[in-house]
Design a protein around this motif. Structure first.
Motif, PDB file in Angstrom:
ATOM      1  N   ASP A  11      -4.599  12.245  -0.271  1.00 56.78           N
ATOM      2  CA  ASP A  11      -4.272  12.239   1.152  1.00 56.78           C
ATOM      3  C   ASP A  11      -3.711  10.860   1.485  1.00 56.78           C
ATOM      4  OD1 ASP A  11      -4.344  11.888   3.967  1.00 56.78           O
ATOM      5  OD2 ASP A  11      -5.919  13.398   4.159  1.00 56.78           O
ATOM      6  N   PRO A  12      -2.417  10.749   1.747  1.00 56.66           N
ATOM      7  CA  PRO A  12      -1.817   9.425   1.965  1.00 56.66           C
ATOM      8  C   PRO A  12      -2.350   8.718   3.208  1.00 56.66           C
ATOM      9  CG  PRO A  12      -0.212  11.170   2.396  1.00 56.66           C
ATOM     10  CD  PRO A  12      -1.436  11.824   1.843  1.00 56.66           C
ATOM     11  N   THR A  13      -2.779   9.464   4.199  1.00 53.02           N
ATOM     12  CA  THR A  13      -3.319   8.848   5.406  1.00 53.02           C
ATOM     13  C   THR A  13      -4.660   8.184   5.117  1.00 53.02           C
ATOM     14  OG1 THR A  13      -2.191  10.501   6.756  1.00 53.02           O
ATOM     15  CG2 THR A  13      -3.957   9.255   7.805  1.00 53.02           C
ATOM     16  N   ILE A  14      -5.549   8.917   4.465  1.00 51.41           N
ATOM     17  CA  ILE A  14      -6.866   8.350   4.124  1.00 51.41           C
ATOM     18  C   ILE A  14      -6.703   7.219   3.121  1.00 51.41           C
ATOM     19  CG2 ILE A  14      -9.071   8.837   2.988  1.00 51.41           C
ATOM     20  CD1 ILE A  14      -8.992  11.592   4.365  1.00 51.41           C
ATOM     21  N   GLU A  15      -5.929   7.448   2.075  1.00 55.00           N
ATOM     22  CA  GLU A  15      -5.721   6.407   1.063  1.00 55.00           C
ATOM     23  C   GLU A  15      -5.100   5.158   1.696  1.00 55.00           C
ATOM     24  OE1 GLU A  15      -5.814   4.686  -2.788  1.00 55.00           O
ATOM     25  OE2 GLU A  15      -6.843   6.409  -1.938  1.00 55.00           O
ATOM     26  N   GLY A  16      -4.162   5.361   2.580  1.00 59.28           N
ATOM     27  CA  GLY A  16      -3.520   4.220   3.237  1.00 59.28           C
ATOM     28  C   GLY A  16      -4.480   3.439   4.108  1.00 59.28           C
ATOM     29  N   ALA A  17      -5.294   4.130   4.891  1.00 55.60           N
ATOM     30  CA  ALA A  17      -6.244   3.440   5.779  1.00 55.60           C
ATOM     31  C   ALA A  17      -7.306   2.703   4.973  1.00 55.60           C
ATOM     32  CB  ALA A  17      -6.898   4.447   6.727  1.00 55.60           C
ATOM     33  N   VAL A  18      -7.931   3.375   4.018  1.00 59.03           N
ATOM     34  CA  VAL A  18      -9.017   2.767   3.258  1.00 59.03           C
ATOM     35  C   VAL A  18      -8.502   1.614   2.399  1.00 59.03           C
ATOM     36  CG1 VAL A  18     -10.728   3.183   1.432  1.00 59.03           C
ATOM     37  CG2 VAL A  18     -10.467   4.823   3.314  1.00 59.03           C
ATOM     38  N   THR A  19      -7.392   1.808   1.724  1.00 59.54           N
ATOM     39  CA  THR A  19      -6.860   0.757   0.860  1.00 59.54           C
ATOM     40  C   THR A  19      -6.412  -0.452   1.682  1.00 59.54           C
ATOM     41  OG1 THR A  19      -6.185   2.445  -0.725  1.00 59.54           O
ATOM     42  CG2 THR A  19      -5.212   0.263  -0.997  1.00 59.54           C
ATOM     43  N   ARG A  20      -5.845  -0.227   2.848  1.00 57.30           N
ATOM     44  CA  ARG A  20      -5.471  -1.358   3.715  1.00 57.30           C
ATOM     45  C   ARG A  20      -6.711  -2.114   4.200  1.00 57.30           C
ATOM     46  NH1 ARG A  20      -1.294   2.345   4.858  1.00 57.30           N
ATOM     47  NH2 ARG A  20       0.716   1.399   4.352  1.00 57.30           N
ATOM     48  N   MET A  21      -7.768  -1.378   4.572  1.00 57.26           N
ATOM     49  CA  MET A  21      -9.006  -2.061   4.990  1.00 57.26           C
ATOM     50  C   MET A  21      -9.546  -2.917   3.845  1.00 57.26           C
ATOM     51  SD  MET A  21     -11.124   0.562   7.477  1.00 57.26           S
ATOM     52  CE  MET A  21     -10.950   2.072   6.534  1.00 57.26           C
ATOM     53  N   ILE A  26       0.839  -1.201   0.000  1.00 53.04           N
ATOM     54  CA  ILE A  26       0.000   0.000   0.000  1.00 53.04           C
ATOM     55  C   ILE A  26       0.871   1.247   0.000  1.00 53.04           C
ATOM     56  CG2 ILE A  26      -1.908   1.204   1.137  1.00 53.04           C
ATOM     57  CD1 ILE A  26      -2.512  -1.743   0.104  1.00 53.04           C
ATOM     58  N   ASP A  27       2.001   1.202   0.696  1.00 57.87           N
ATOM     59  CA  ASP A  27       2.943   2.333   0.648  1.00 57.87           C
ATOM     60  C   ASP A  27       3.410   2.568  -0.786  1.00 57.87           C
ATOM     61  OD1 ASP A  27       2.977   2.930   3.441  1.00 57.87           O
ATOM     62  OD2 ASP A  27       4.305   1.212   3.758  1.00 57.87           O
ATOM     63  N   ARG A  28       3.688   1.492  -1.515  1.00 56.82           N
ATOM     64  CA  ARG A  28       4.115   1.629  -2.919  1.00 56.82           C
ATOM     65  C   ARG A  28       2.963   2.166  -3.767  1.00 56.82           C
ATOM     66  NH1 ARG A  28       6.617  -2.875  -0.947  1.00 56.82           N
ATOM     67  NH2 ARG A  28       5.092  -4.361  -1.747  1.00 56.82           N
ATOM     68  N   HIS A  29       1.756   1.714  -3.497  1.00 56.04           N
ATOM     69  CA  HIS A  29       0.553   2.192  -4.191  1.00 56.04           C
ATOM     70  C   HIS A  29       0.409   3.708  -3.979  1.00 56.04           C
ATOM     71  CE1 HIS A  29      -3.819   2.589  -5.011  1.00 56.04           C
ATOM     72  NE2 HIS A  29      -3.883   3.194  -3.834  1.00 56.04           N
ATOM     73  N   ILE A  30       0.543   4.146  -2.732  1.00 53.99           N
ATOM     74  CA  ILE A  30       0.408   5.572  -2.408  1.00 53.99           C
ATOM     75  C   ILE A  30       1.509   6.383  -3.071  1.00 53.99           C
ATOM     76  CG2 ILE A  30       0.536   7.255  -0.520  1.00 53.99           C
ATOM     77  CD1 ILE A  30      -0.863   5.061   1.217  1.00 53.99           C
ATOM     78  N   ALA A  31       2.730   5.879  -3.061  1.00 53.98           N
ATOM     79  CA  ALA A  31       3.840   6.594  -3.699  1.00 53.98           C
ATOM     80  C   ALA A  31       3.571   6.773  -5.190  1.00 53.98           C
ATOM     81  CB  ALA A  31       5.147   5.848  -3.472  1.00 53.98           C
ATOM     82  N   HIS A  32       3.073   5.715  -5.821  1.00 55.62           N
ATOM     83  CA  HIS A  32       2.768   5.789  -7.255  1.00 55.62           C
ATOM     84  C   HIS A  32       1.648   6.801  -7.522  1.00 55.62           C
ATOM     85  CE1 HIS A  32       1.821   4.645 -11.369  1.00 55.62           C
ATOM     86  NE2 HIS A  32       0.543   4.595 -10.983  1.00 55.62           N
ATOM     87  N   TRP A  33       0.534   6.655  -6.803  1.00 52.43           N
ATOM     88  CA  TRP A  33      -0.619   7.506  -7.062  1.00 52.43           C
ATOM     89  C   TRP A  33      -0.426   8.926  -6.551  1.00 52.43           C
ATOM     90  CZ3 TRP A  33      -3.836   6.758 -10.721  1.00 52.43           C
ATOM     91  CH2 TRP A  33      -4.020   5.463 -11.203  1.00 52.43           C
ATOM     92  N   GLY A  34       0.496   9.130  -5.611  1.00 52.58           N
ATOM     93  CA  GLY A  34       0.795  10.479  -5.163  1.00 52.58           C
ATOM     94  C   GLY A  34       1.324  11.348  -6.293  1.00 52.58           C
ATOM     95  N   HIS A  35       2.034  10.713  -7.242  1.00 57.92           N
ATOM     96  CA  HIS A  35       2.533  11.446  -8.410  1.00 57.92           C
ATOM     97  C   HIS A  35       1.392  11.714  -9.398  1.00 57.92           C
ATOM     98  CE1 HIS A  35       6.646  11.011  -7.103  1.00 57.92           C
ATOM     99  NE2 HIS A  35       6.481   9.705  -6.999  1.00 57.92           N
ATOM    100  N   GLU A  36       0.477  10.789  -9.513  1.00 59.11           N
ATOM    101  CA  GLU A  36      -0.623  10.907 -10.473  1.00 59.11           C
ATOM    102  C   GLU A  36      -1.754  11.801  -9.951  1.00 59.11           C
ATOM    103  OE1 GLU A  36      -0.479   9.564 -13.517  1.00 59.11           O
ATOM    104  OE2 GLU A  36       1.506   8.774 -13.030  1.00 59.11           O
ATOM    105  N   VAL A  37      -1.960  11.767  -8.639  1.00 59.87           N
ATOM    106  CA  VAL A  37      -3.038  12.541  -8.011  1.00 59.87           C
ATOM    107  C   VAL A  37      -2.393  13.389  -6.911  1.00 59.87           C
ATOM    108  CG1 VAL A  37      -5.278  12.416  -6.828  1.00 59.87           C
ATOM    109  CG2 VAL A  37      -4.624  10.607  -8.449  1.00 59.87           C
TER     110      VAL A  37
END
Length: 181
Positions: A29-39, A14-25
């Protein structure tokens, strides 16, 4: 968050997912994206494990869900098809076909309600109860293993946080799938 040993946990997918999408979007919000995607990932993980355990016992997910719903009704483990369909969130016609198959397998019986011959009751049989019971221990072990990296205090804190989110989500209306009616 630190681990019990004080070191930050290792990066996950998920950290890699956030790093990738942080560039695209850029406003992600890495905190929200991290929590929701992990759930979401953890729910899929538990679902796959549950389906694998059920498959070993030749029980399909939809069969388990009907057996579970009947078991949750308490003794004598019966309910009307209408209530069962509502609790499962399925169309009554879909449920009728599934109940036919479960009755043929010996997992449920269908009989007229003694007080109203126009109403049917679906009852969990001993064989259906055994099929349901056979999966519970394995599911509990899977869930324990999933939360094993957390201390007892961390698990309790996680429950508090998730309950807070669930209460807020349920404030919009009843739960999508009530666990107990």
């Amino acid at each position: 968050m630190d681990t019990p040993h004080g070191a930050a946990p290792a990066a996950d997918s998920i950290d890699r997912h956030i790093a990738h999408w942080g560039h695209e979007v850029p406003d992600l919000d890495p905190t929200i994206e991290g929590a929701v995607t992990r759930m979401q990932m953890l729910v899929r993980h538990l679902q796959r494990r549950k389906e694998a355990g059920l498959a070993q016992r030749n029980v399909k997910m939809w069969e388990y869900e009907i057996l579970w719903r009947l078991r949750s009704a308490g003794e004598p483990y019966r309910m009307t098809p209408t209530r069962l369909a509502e609790g499962l969130g399925v169309h009554p016609a879909t449920l009728t076909n599934r109940l036919d198959r479960l009755a043929k397998s010996g997992y449920v019986t269908r009989e007229y309600a003694p007080q109203d011959r126009r109403s049917l009751l679906v009852t969990l049989t001993e064989q259906g109860h055994a099929a349901w019971s056979a999966t519970i221990g394995e599911q509990q072990a899977t869930e324990r293993a999933l939360l094993a990296p957390l201390s007892e205090a961390e698990r309790e804190h996680l429950v508090v946080l998730l309950r807070k989110i669930a209460v807020a989500a349920e404030s919009d209306g009843p739960p999508l799938m009530p666990f107990i009616d």
